[in-house]
Design an enzyme around this catalytic site. Sequence first.
Site, PDB file in Angstrom:
ATOM      1  CG  MET A  27      -1.879  -1.215   1.195  1.00 33.26           C
ATOM      2  SD  MET A  27      -3.420  -0.956   2.097  1.00 33.26           S
ATOM      3  CE  MET A  27      -2.810  -0.674   3.738  1.00 33.26           C
ATOM      4  N   GLY A  33      11.145  -3.068   5.402  1.00 31.38           N
ATOM      5  CA  GLY A  33      10.432  -4.352   5.387  1.00 31.38           C
ATOM      6  C   GLY A  33       9.950  -4.681   3.974  1.00 31.38           C
ATOM      7  CG  HIS A  34       6.945  -2.294   2.084  1.00 31.95           C
ATOM      8  ND1 HIS A  34       6.841  -1.171   2.871  1.00 31.95           N
ATOM      9  CD2 HIS A  34       5.729  -2.895   2.135  1.00 31.95           C
ATOM     10  CE1 HIS A  34       5.609  -1.092   3.356  1.00 31.95           C
ATOM     11  NE2 HIS A  34       4.925  -2.115   2.934  1.00 31.95           N
TER      12      HIS A  34
HETATM   13  O1  PAF Z   1      -0.097  -5.635   3.718  1.00 33.53           O
HETATM   14  C1  PAF Z   1      -0.540  -4.747   2.939  1.00 33.53           C
HETATM   15  O2  PAF Z   1       0.117  -3.743   2.660  1.00 33.53           O
HETATM   16  C2  PAF Z   1      -1.913  -4.926   2.326  1.00 33.53           C
HETATM   17  O3  PAF Z   1      -2.797  -5.531   3.204  1.00 33.53           O
HETATM   18  C3  PAF Z   1      -1.880  -5.676   0.973  1.00 33.53           C
HETATM   19  C4  PAF Z   1      -1.407  -7.099   1.119  1.00 33.53           C
HETATM   20  C5  PAF Z   1      -0.990  -4.918  -0.002  1.00 33.53           C
HETATM   21  C6  PAF Z   1      -3.304  -5.710   0.385  1.00 33.53           C
HETATM   22  O4  PAF Z   1      -3.808  -4.436   0.196  1.00 33.53           O
END
Ligand code: PAF
Length: 279
Positions: A27, A33-34
């Site tokens: 999001m 982390g991402h």
């Molecule tokens: O973890 C997140 O950022 C959200 O829940 C996801 C998996 C992108 C779904 O919108």
Amino acid sequence: MQLIESIAELRRARAALTGSVGFVPTMGALHRGHLELVHRAASEQQHVVASIFVNPTQFGANEDFARYPRDLARDLAALADTRVSLVFVPPVTEMYPADATTRIDVGPIAERLEGAHRPGHFTGVATVVAKLCHIVTPDALYLGQKDVQQTLVIRRMVRDLDLPVRVVVCPTVREPDGLALSSRNAYLSPAERALAPALFAALDAVARCFAAGEHDADTLRELIRQRLAASPALVVDYISVADPVALRELDGLVEHAVVSLAATIGRTRLIDNIVLGTP
Ligand code: PAF
């Protein structure tokens, strides 16, 4: 790295990728982390696709959809240094045309813990992840352990709907003081931020207690409750010692469990978890 806003264009660009594809749904408000998810995907797959979409259907009416941190330029700059080849950034109307009504209900696992405190949240998560998987058609989907219930809900959906994708769960990335990285940490004032490591400290105390031989589920829950009670500004939503597949609360002696908790500091709700034992 190609920035794509429409489903049709994403499908065209995806079809041109030969070899395996790893997908990292996000999001935005990207943090280390991402980026760990992206690096793991890049180390295992030939191509990486990421999405940035603040999904309205997973936010409740009184939640933070409107104020959720959004900074596309910053996110794209962070991804520019990675091996992501396509970034899907659809507008809400592209993902949810006004007359779209279909939703995915994963069942009881989506109603416990986070689901009980955020009714409908996992219906929104499951629906958007299923849609994204249909659009991106990845070989593997990369998710963070920090949102443990989300990973279990998505695993269940993938299995029940026979989605041809492998779910890869990557370890939680933490600050040096133990706080799990989360886009919502940005909401914390300096005083609240100073309290936030108490969540992981309580989980860590339980891990040490378990390693020392204390396996009684109620005793482990009570230990967390007492640790968190030492920080009265921290309002606990739940403390759970649950089975690591369906997230049902466990009683008696446990050999393998997910210990998770949610607490609110000021206006910010934080979650964290650890896994005890081996399957
Ligand atoms: O973890 C997140 O950022 C959200 O829940 C996801 C998996 C992108 C779904 O919108």
